[in-house]
Design a protein around this motif. Structure first.
Motif, PDB file in Angstrom:
ATOM      1  N   LEU A 126       0.754  -1.294   0.063  1.00 22.18           N
ATOM      2  CA  LEU A 126       0.219   0.085   0.012  1.00 22.18           C
ATOM      3  C   LEU A 126       0.685   1.256  -0.014  1.00 22.18           C
ATOM      4  CD1 LEU A 126      -2.929  -0.853   2.592  1.00 22.18           C
ATOM      5  CD2 LEU A 126      -2.992  -0.779   0.300  1.00 22.18           C
ATOM      6  N   GLU A 127       1.814   1.380   0.890  1.00 17.73           N
ATOM      7  CA  GLU A 127       2.751   2.399   0.984  1.00 17.73           C
ATOM      8  C   GLU A 127       3.450   2.803  -0.508  1.00 17.73           C
ATOM      9  OE1 GLU A 127       3.874   1.725   5.588  1.00 17.73           O
ATOM     10  OE2 GLU A 127       5.218   1.209   4.079  1.00 17.73           O
ATOM     11  N   HIS A 128       3.820   1.469  -1.183  1.00 19.41           N
ATOM     12  CA  HIS A 128       4.469   1.832  -2.469  1.00 19.41           C
ATOM     13  C   HIS A 128       3.549   2.238  -3.459  1.00 19.41           C
ATOM     14  CE1 HIS A 128       8.391   0.541  -0.946  1.00 19.41           C
ATOM     15  NE2 HIS A 128       8.110  -0.848  -1.079  1.00 19.41           N
ATOM     16  N   LEU A 129       2.152   1.689  -3.598  1.00 13.79           N
ATOM     17  CA  LEU A 129       1.232   2.077  -4.298  1.00 13.79           C
ATOM     18  C   LEU A 129       1.026   3.719  -4.009  1.00 13.79           C
ATOM     19  CD1 LEU A 129      -1.276  -0.949  -4.210  1.00 13.79           C
ATOM     20  CD2 LEU A 129      -0.224  -0.026  -6.225  1.00 13.79           C
ATOM     21  N   ILE A 130       0.789   3.855  -2.955  1.00 12.91           N
ATOM     22  CA  ILE A 130       0.359   5.388  -2.650  1.00 12.91           C
ATOM     23  C   ILE A 130       1.458   6.366  -3.320  1.00 12.91           C
ATOM     24  CG2 ILE A 130       0.156   7.147  -0.944  1.00 12.91           C
ATOM     25  CD1 ILE A 130      -1.427   5.002   0.452  1.00 12.91           C
ATOM     26  N   ASP A 131       2.771   6.030  -2.839  1.00 13.88           N
ATOM     27  CA  ASP A 131       3.977   6.606  -3.373  1.00 13.88           C
ATOM     28  C   ASP A 131       4.110   6.956  -4.723  1.00 13.88           C
ATOM     29  OD1 ASP A 131       4.373   7.038  -0.515  1.00 13.88           O
ATOM     30  OD2 ASP A 131       6.240   5.630  -0.487  1.00 13.88           O
ATOM     31  N   ARG A 132       3.894   5.803  -5.462  1.00 14.17           N
ATOM     32  CA  ARG A 132       3.891   5.844  -6.815  1.00 14.17           C
ATOM     33  C   ARG A 132       3.044   6.633  -7.536  1.00 14.17           C
ATOM     34  NH1 ARG A 132       6.142   1.886 -10.154  1.00 14.17           N
ATOM     35  NH2 ARG A 132       5.621   3.234 -11.834  1.00 14.17           N
ATOM     36  N   LEU A 133       1.720   6.499  -6.936  1.00  9.16           N
ATOM     37  CA  LEU A 133       0.652   7.524  -7.594  1.00  9.16           C
ATOM     38  C   LEU A 133       0.820   9.019  -7.373  1.00  9.16           C
ATOM     39  CD1 LEU A 133      -2.083   4.755  -6.747  1.00  9.16           C
ATOM     40  CD2 LEU A 133      -1.333   5.492  -9.156  1.00  9.16           C
ATOM     41  N   ARG A 141      -5.939  14.015  -5.313  1.00  3.79           N
ATOM     42  CA  ARG A 141      -6.352  13.700  -4.144  1.00  3.79           C
ATOM     43  C   ARG A 141      -6.448  12.109  -3.948  1.00  3.79           C
ATOM     44  NH1 ARG A 141     -11.303  16.300  -0.705  1.00  3.79           N
ATOM     45  NH2 ARG A 141     -10.152  15.147   0.561  1.00  3.79           N
ATOM     46  N   LEU A 142      -5.823  11.565  -3.174  1.00  8.56           N
ATOM     47  CA  LEU A 142      -5.943  10.104  -3.274  1.00  8.56           C
ATOM     48  C   LEU A 142      -6.887   9.357  -1.996  1.00  8.56           C
ATOM     49  CD1 LEU A 142      -3.336  10.575  -4.766  1.00  8.56           C
ATOM     50  CD2 LEU A 142      -2.241   8.637  -3.578  1.00  8.56           C
ATOM     51  N   VAL A 143      -7.485   8.372  -2.326  1.00  9.22           N
ATOM     52  CA  VAL A 143      -8.429   7.823  -1.554  1.00  9.22           C
ATOM     53  C   VAL A 143      -8.200   6.298  -1.556  1.00  9.22           C
ATOM     54  CG1 VAL A 143     -10.414   7.649  -3.212  1.00  9.22           C
ATOM     55  CG2 VAL A 143     -10.741   7.261  -0.746  1.00  9.22           C
ATOM     56  N   LEU A 144      -8.110   5.665  -0.502  1.00  8.33           N
ATOM     57  CA  LEU A 144      -7.845   4.207  -0.187  1.00  8.33           C
ATOM     58  C   LEU A 144      -9.231   3.524   0.113  1.00  8.33           C
ATOM     59  CD1 LEU A 144      -5.821   1.781  -0.297  1.00  8.33           C
ATOM     60  CD2 LEU A 144      -5.179   2.509   2.063  1.00  8.33           C
ATOM     61  N   VAL A 145      -9.401   2.444  -0.326  1.00 10.48           N
ATOM     62  CA  VAL A 145     -10.745   1.756  -0.149  1.00 10.48           C
ATOM     63  C   VAL A 145     -10.627   0.893   0.727  1.00 10.48           C
ATOM     64  CG1 VAL A 145     -13.046   0.791  -1.181  1.00 10.48           C
ATOM     65  CG2 VAL A 145     -11.910   2.734  -2.223  1.00 10.48           C
ATOM     66  N   ALA A 146     -11.213   0.543   1.778  1.00 10.16           N
ATOM     67  CA  ALA A 146     -10.822  -0.852   2.638  1.00 10.16           C
ATOM     68  C   ALA A 146     -11.100  -1.949   2.194  1.00 10.16           C
ATOM     69  CB  ALA A 146     -11.602  -0.402   3.974  1.00 10.16           C
ATOM     70  N   PRO A 147     -10.610  -3.070   2.521  1.00  7.60           N
ATOM     71  CA  PRO A 147     -10.909  -4.271   2.323  1.00  7.60           C
ATOM     72  C   PRO A 147     -12.278  -4.600   2.616  1.00  7.60           C
ATOM     73  CG  PRO A 147      -8.581  -4.428   3.203  1.00  7.60           C
ATOM     74  CD  PRO A 147      -9.273  -3.016   3.476  1.00  7.60           C
ATOM     75  N   ARG A 176      -6.234   1.557   7.194  1.00  8.34           N
ATOM     76  CA  ARG A 176      -6.602   2.926   7.760  1.00  8.34           C
ATOM     77  C   ARG A 176      -5.261   3.573   8.397  1.00  8.34           C
ATOM     78  NH1 ARG A 176     -11.435   4.705   9.686  1.00  8.34           N
ATOM     79  NH2 ARG A 176     -12.364   2.593   9.501  1.00  8.34           N
ATOM     80  N   ARG A 177      -4.437   2.824   9.168  1.00  8.13           N
ATOM     81  CA  ARG A 177      -3.428   3.596   9.638  1.00  8.13           C
ATOM     82  C   ARG A 177      -2.437   4.039   8.206  1.00  8.13           C
ATOM     83  NH1 ARG A 177       1.416   1.324   9.756  1.00  8.13           N
ATOM     84  NH2 ARG A 177       1.013  -0.892   9.567  1.00  8.13           N
ATOM     85  N   VAL A 178      -2.206   3.160   7.505  1.00 10.33           N
ATOM     86  CA  VAL A 178      -1.250   3.515   6.408  1.00 10.33           C
ATOM     87  C   VAL A 178      -1.824   4.797   5.643  1.00 10.33           C
ATOM     88  CG1 VAL A 178      -0.569   2.857   3.983  1.00 10.33           C
ATOM     89  CG2 VAL A 178      -0.302   1.192   5.800  1.00 10.33           C
ATOM     90  N   ALA A 179      -3.221   4.927   5.433  1.00 11.92           N
ATOM     91  CA  ALA A 179      -3.860   6.073   4.859  1.00 11.92           C
ATOM     92  C   ALA A 179      -3.783   7.276   5.665  1.00 11.92           C
ATOM     93  CB  ALA A 179      -5.319   5.871   4.640  1.00 11.92           C
ATOM     94  N   GLY A 180      -3.769   7.104   7.020  1.00 10.94           N
ATOM     95  CA  GLY A 180      -3.441   8.333   7.685  1.00 10.94           C
ATOM     96  C   GLY A 180      -2.098   8.716   7.901  1.00 10.94           C
ATOM     97  N   GLU A 181      -1.010   7.673   7.821  1.00 11.85           N
ATOM     98  CA  GLU A 181       0.404   8.106   7.728  1.00 11.85           C
ATOM     99  C   GLU A 181       0.817   8.852   6.531  1.00 11.85           C
ATOM    100  OE1 GLU A 181       1.948   4.275  10.614  1.00 11.85           O
ATOM    101  OE2 GLU A 181       2.279   4.476   8.516  1.00 11.85           O
ATOM    102  N   ARG A 182       0.239   8.329   5.277  1.00 13.36           N
ATOM    103  CA  ARG A 182       0.577   9.016   4.036  1.00 13.36           C
ATOM    104  C   ARG A 182      -0.464   9.989   3.729  1.00 13.36           C
ATOM    105  NH1 ARG A 182       4.203   5.958   4.215  1.00 13.36           N
ATOM    106  NH2 ARG A 182       5.577   5.084   2.602  1.00 13.36           N
TER     107      ARG A 182
END
Length: 220
Positions: A126-133, A141-147, A176-182
């Motif tokens: 997830l961290e790598h996906l967010i960083d690349r995008l 604006r990025l949004v991560l949809v929960a499992p 949720r934690r990764v989304a908050g950190e990123r």
């Protein structure tokens, strides 16, 4: 503990999962172009089968079209059935990051939960996906949809439902934690209440509910 429970129940869970796969209708992704919509905003939806709309009759009835309409955006979708976060990072990230975007929705976790992937590996991907995008579209604006909320999926027998539900809940906490950190938005995943013919993927109403959750997380 969530993954430990799934591993502990693995012999029964794997047998049930095998029977479920054999009995479940395999749905392809919906026919039609992987882009559409109108508006000034540029939306990219990237991820697994729910990103490409499996279970809906068309991409317009699935998450990309529904969300694009709510946001007033031109949309395109990138991903594939069965993809884990690692698969998306390996096979689809170049396409997803290949053009500018104003909003990016990341939809992964279904298959990470089904394959009992570790929380550490899921968080790393997830961290790598967010960083690349984010590197491709710094102002987006990025949004991560929960499992998905597998504990609510009626198609899953016990103890498979309990085990996958616990593991998916653990991955949701990590997401949720990764989304908050990123510094990205976080939206609820599928609750399994309205599903397609396979009893698993969302139907048009299910995708409408997901799209509303994503739009709400973005403050729209």
């Amino acid at each position: 503990m969530s993954r430990a429970l799934a591993v502990l129940l693995a012999p029964v869970v794997l047998a049930q999962a095998g029977r479920l796969r054999r009995a479940t209708t395999t749905l392809p992704e919906p026919p039609g172009e992987r882009l559409g919509g109108k508006g000034k905003l540029r939306l990219v939806v990237v991820g697994d089968s729910t990103a490409v709309g499996t279970g809906a009759e068309s991409p317009q009835d699935a998450l990309p079209g529904r969300l694009g309409k709510l946001l007033g955006a031109r949309w395109r979708t990138v991903g594939g059935n069965g993809a884990t976060a690692a698969d998306v990072l390996r096979d689809h990230i170049d396409d997803a990051a290949g053009g500018p975007a104003d909003v990016v929705a990341i939809v992964v976790g279904w298959n990470d939960a089904m394959r009992l992937r570790s929380g550490r590996a899921f968080a790393r991907d997830l961290e790598h996906l967010i960083d690349r995008l984010r590197a491709a579209s710094p102002l987006a604006r990025l949004v991560l949809v929960a499992p998905p909320v597998f504990r609510e999926f009626a198609v899953l027998p016990q103890p498979l439902r309990r085990a996958l539900g616990a593991h998916a809940a653990g991955l949701t906490r990590i997401a949720r934690r990764v989304a908050g950190e990123r510094g990205v938005a976080f939206a609820p995943g599928s609750d399994g209440r309205t599903v397609a013919a396979d009893g698993f993927h969302p139907d048009a109403e299910g995708y409408a509910r997901m799209a509303a959750g994503v739009a709400e997380s973005l403050g729209r």
